[in-house]
Every structure is written in C-alpha cells, then in structure tokens.
Motif scaffolding. Structure first.
Motif, short mmCIF file in Angstrom:
data_model
loop_
_atom_site.label_atom_id
_atom_site.label_comp_id
_atom_site.label_asym_id
_atom_site.label_seq_id
_atom_site.Cartn_x
_atom_site.Cartn_y
_atom_site.Cartn_z
N GLU A 42 0.83 -1.21 0.00
CA GLU A 42 0.00 0.00 0.00
C GLU A 42 0.87 1.27 0.00
O GLU A 42 0.99 1.94 -1.02
CB GLU A 42 -0.89 -0.08 1.24
CG GLU A 42 -1.83 1.04 1.44
CD GLU A 42 -2.67 0.83 2.71
OE1 GLU A 42 -3.11 -0.32 2.96
OE2 GLU A 42 -2.85 1.79 3.45
N ASN A 81 5.32 -0.45 -3.52
CA ASN A 81 4.04 -0.01 -2.96
C ASN A 81 3.28 0.82 -4.00
O ASN A 81 3.87 1.34 -4.94
CB ASN A 81 4.28 0.87 -1.73
CG ASN A 81 4.66 0.05 -0.50
OD1 ASN A 81 3.92 -0.86 -0.11
ND2 ASN A 81 5.80 0.35 0.08
N HIS A 154 -3.24 -8.14 3.08
CA HIS A 154 -2.06 -7.38 3.46
C HIS A 154 -1.42 -8.05 4.69
O HIS A 154 -2.13 -8.39 5.64
CB HIS A 154 -2.45 -5.94 3.79
CG HIS A 154 -1.26 -5.04 3.85
ND1 HIS A 154 -0.35 -5.09 4.89
CD2 HIS A 154 -0.80 -4.09 2.99
CE1 HIS A 154 0.60 -4.20 4.67
NE2 HIS A 154 0.35 -3.58 3.52
N1 URA Z 1 2.81 -1.63 4.50
C1 URA Z 1 2.85 -1.43 3.16
O1 URA Z 1 1.83 -1.51 2.48
N2 URA Z 1 4.01 -1.17 2.62
C2 URA Z 1 5.15 -1.10 3.29
O2 URA Z 1 6.18 -0.87 2.67
C3 URA Z 1 5.09 -1.32 4.68
C4 URA Z 1 3.91 -1.57 5.26
#
Ligand code: URA
Length: 203
Positions: A42, A81, A154
């Motif tokens: 993300e 990301n 996630h």
């Molecule tokens: N969460 C994410 O989506 N990306 C990162 O790099 C770290 C935590």
C-alpha cells in the motif's frame, strides 16, 4: 546506470503530492531487476519512511517469513508499494496520491516485467481486480496480457487476525505452482464475462 536506478532518481525528486514534503525518505521499492514475482503493498509506514526501503517494519518481517515458507528471499523478488511516500499518521492513501504515483509503479512494472504480480491488501488489489472484495478473491489469480495477478491479504492485517493469518499463509503456498505453470495458464476471458474470476486452485 541501470534503468531502475535511473527511475529511483526520478522518483526521489518527485514533489507532486503534499506528502512528498513530509517524508523522511522516499520508498521507491527494491529487489531483483529481473524478478519473476513482484509484490505490491500500500504505502510506506514509519519504519519504511525512516529507512527508505519497503516492508521493513513488523509487516515486512512477516512478509519475509511468508517468503521463507516458499524458500524465497526478498532479494529474489521485487517489492513495491502503490504510493512511494508515507502518508502522515499512517492514514490511507488519497485517490490523488495514488494517481500521481501511478506512472512510477507502471514504469517499475515495465522494467521488471514480472510473470506474477501479487497484490497485498485492498489498495493494490483495487488496481487489478476493480470492484472485487478481498475476502472473496484472496488466493485466486487471473492472467491478463501474459501477466498473472494474484490477490493476497495485506501482511499487516493478517499479522493481527488469526483467520486472515491462516488464509495468507495458505495463499502464499500457491505461488510456486503458479510460477511453474505460468505459461500454461489461460488468459482471462473478456470483461463481458466479469464475475467469472479465474480461480486456479479451487474446484
Ligand atoms: N505496509 C505497506 O503496504 N508497505 C510497506 O512498505 C510497509 C507496510
């Protein structure tokens, strides 16, 4: 200079969003330039903003363990990301921030040309599986224009919820077979058959 290094320099000078002024370091992404598997999360969190590297906090350590479960190290894959700067107080990325950052991610994908793109969480999922719900499609894959898109929860969400943890740990185990069989997997049917998400591992 490699294409990725050149791209990182351009990303580092990007000031399109307000949050560029708030960042400690930009977090473009890292990994193998020829990686077969690319993970897209993300946004950078506190640890990532401090170090300028993606997924280095608790969620990243969990991602490393998930990778180890399929005998991969982070250096063998590519990790990026949806947005490259940390939103203040870890708020969700704004639609304008996602739009502004889109060309950077597109160029990373063009350079790396992964066989599989793994979406981590709903923001990267929304890009490749629009309108879908993660609880329905996690662990499923679809092939479009020669690239396989595979949706996962996630790691930060899975870390704190036992049922999601079970799911993410089972889902990642599907990746080696997906990679081995990548060339035999059929392309998704046209969008008119929307809803018939190709599900490679069930049924
Ligand atoms: N969460 C994410 O989506 N990306 C990162 O790099 C770290 C935590």
């Amino acid at each position: 200079m490699s294409a990725l290094t050149e791209l990182y320099r351009e990303i580092a000078s990007c000031q399109k969003c307000e949050i560029a002024r708030l960042r400690t370091r930009v977090v473009p992404g890292e990994g193998a330039e020829n990686a077969a598997i690319m993970f897209i999360g993300e946004a950078p969190g506190w640890h990532e903003d401090q170090q300028g590297r993606p997924f280095v906090g608790p969620a990243g350590q969990y991602l490393d363990r998930l990778l180890a479960s399929i005998k991969l190290k982070r250096e063998q894959v590519y990790i990026a990301n949806v947005i490259k700067c940390r939103p203040p107080n870890n708020r969700d990325p704004l639609p304008t921030e996602i739009d502004n950052c889109r060309p950077w991610l597109d160029r990373q994908i063009e350079i790396i040309r992964p066989k599989i793109i793994v979406t981590l969480g709903r923001y990267s999922m929304a890009r490749y599986f629009p309108g879908k719900s993660i609880s329905k499609i996690h662990g499923t894959a679809v092939k479009r224009d020669g690239v396989i898109y595979f949706a996962m929860y996630h790691p930060a969400a899975a870390l704190h919820q036992q049922s999601l943890k079970r799911d993410i740990e089972a889902d990642i185990l599907k990746l080696p077979r997906l990679l081995a069989e990548a060339s035999q997997i059929p392309e998704a049917r046209p969008q008119s058959e929307e809803g018939k998400q190709l599900n490679l591992f069930e049924g």
